[in-house]
Design a protein around this motif. Structure first.
Motif, PDB file in Angstrom:
ATOM      1  N   LEU A  92      29.740  -4.075  20.455  1.00 26.21           N
ATOM      2  CA  LEU A  92      31.060  -3.466  20.500  1.00 26.21           C
ATOM      3  C   LEU A  92      31.352  -3.036  21.933  1.00 26.21           C
ATOM      4  O   LEU A  92      30.623  -2.217  22.495  1.00 26.21           O
ATOM      5  N   ASP A  93      32.385  -3.617  22.509  1.00 25.31           N
ATOM      6  CA  ASP A  93      32.839  -3.250  23.855  1.00 25.31           C
ATOM      7  C   ASP A  93      34.049  -2.342  23.715  1.00 25.31           C
ATOM      8  O   ASP A  93      34.994  -2.672  22.992  1.00 25.31           O
ATOM      9  N   VAL A  94      34.014  -1.213  24.414  1.00 24.87           N
ATOM     10  CA  VAL A  94      35.106  -0.250  24.378  1.00 24.87           C
ATOM     11  C   VAL A  94      35.576  -0.021  25.808  1.00 24.87           C
ATOM     12  O   VAL A  94      34.811   0.491  26.635  1.00 24.87           O
ATOM     13  N   ARG A  95      36.803  -0.415  26.098  1.00 28.46           N
ATOM     14  CA  ARG A  95      37.339  -0.235  27.447  1.00 28.46           C
ATOM     15  C   ARG A  95      37.423   1.269  27.735  1.00 28.46           C
ATOM     16  O   ARG A  95      37.948   2.038  26.957  1.00 28.46           O
ATOM     17  N   GLY A  96      36.854   1.660  28.862  1.00 28.22           N
ATOM     18  CA  GLY A  96      36.848   3.061  29.256  1.00 28.22           C
ATOM     19  C   GLY A  96      35.623   3.819  28.789  1.00 28.22           C
ATOM     20  O   GLY A  96      35.433   4.975  29.145  1.00 28.22           O
TER      21      GLY A  96
END
Length: 136
Positions: A92-96
């Protein structure tokens, strides 16, 4: 060397230095807290930065094969919900915020007493991932 070339070299060195600092952000000190292992077919969670919800952050979920499994964003409370997932290990990639690994393990879908738990994950600012299990 001319003034123009010296300024380009200084700028390049400054950019390399900044990139190094960005990549050197602290990771969760406990490697076991960088991974969430949960049951079910849904990833429900929230993201915190500086003890506040990360609102409207772009999320991208990848399957173990590297294919995009879901794209979305957190809501105004920093929460998200991804449903109808098969058992797998996801990134899971979460921007910020960064990225984490979440494994959906079907063996955790039922407790010994027959109850079915619900799971949530909390992505915290230091790169740690907490899990919460609730049972009705």
């Amino acid at each position: 060397m001319s003034n123009v070339n010296v300024n380009h070299v200084r700028l390049l060195l400054a950019l390399v230095w900044v990139a190094t600092l960005c990549n050197a952000a602290p990771l969760c000190p406990d490697p076991r807290s960088r991974l969430a292992i949960i049951g079910g077919n849904t990833i429900t969670g929230g993201v915190l930065i500086h003890k506040k919800p990360l609102k409207f952050a772009q999320l991208r979920l990848y399957s173990s094969t590297g294919k995009t499994a879901w794209v979305g964003m957190t809501d105004k409370h920093g929460s998200f919900r991804i449903t109808h997932l098969p058992p797998d290990t996801f990134r899971l990639d979460v921007r910020g915020w960064g990225r984490t690994t979440i494994r959906l393990n079907p063996e955790l879908n039922k407790l010994p007493n027959g109850q079915i738990p619900a799971y949530s994950v909390l992505l915290m600012e230091n790169g740690c991932v907490g899990t919460l299990t609730s049972v009705n």
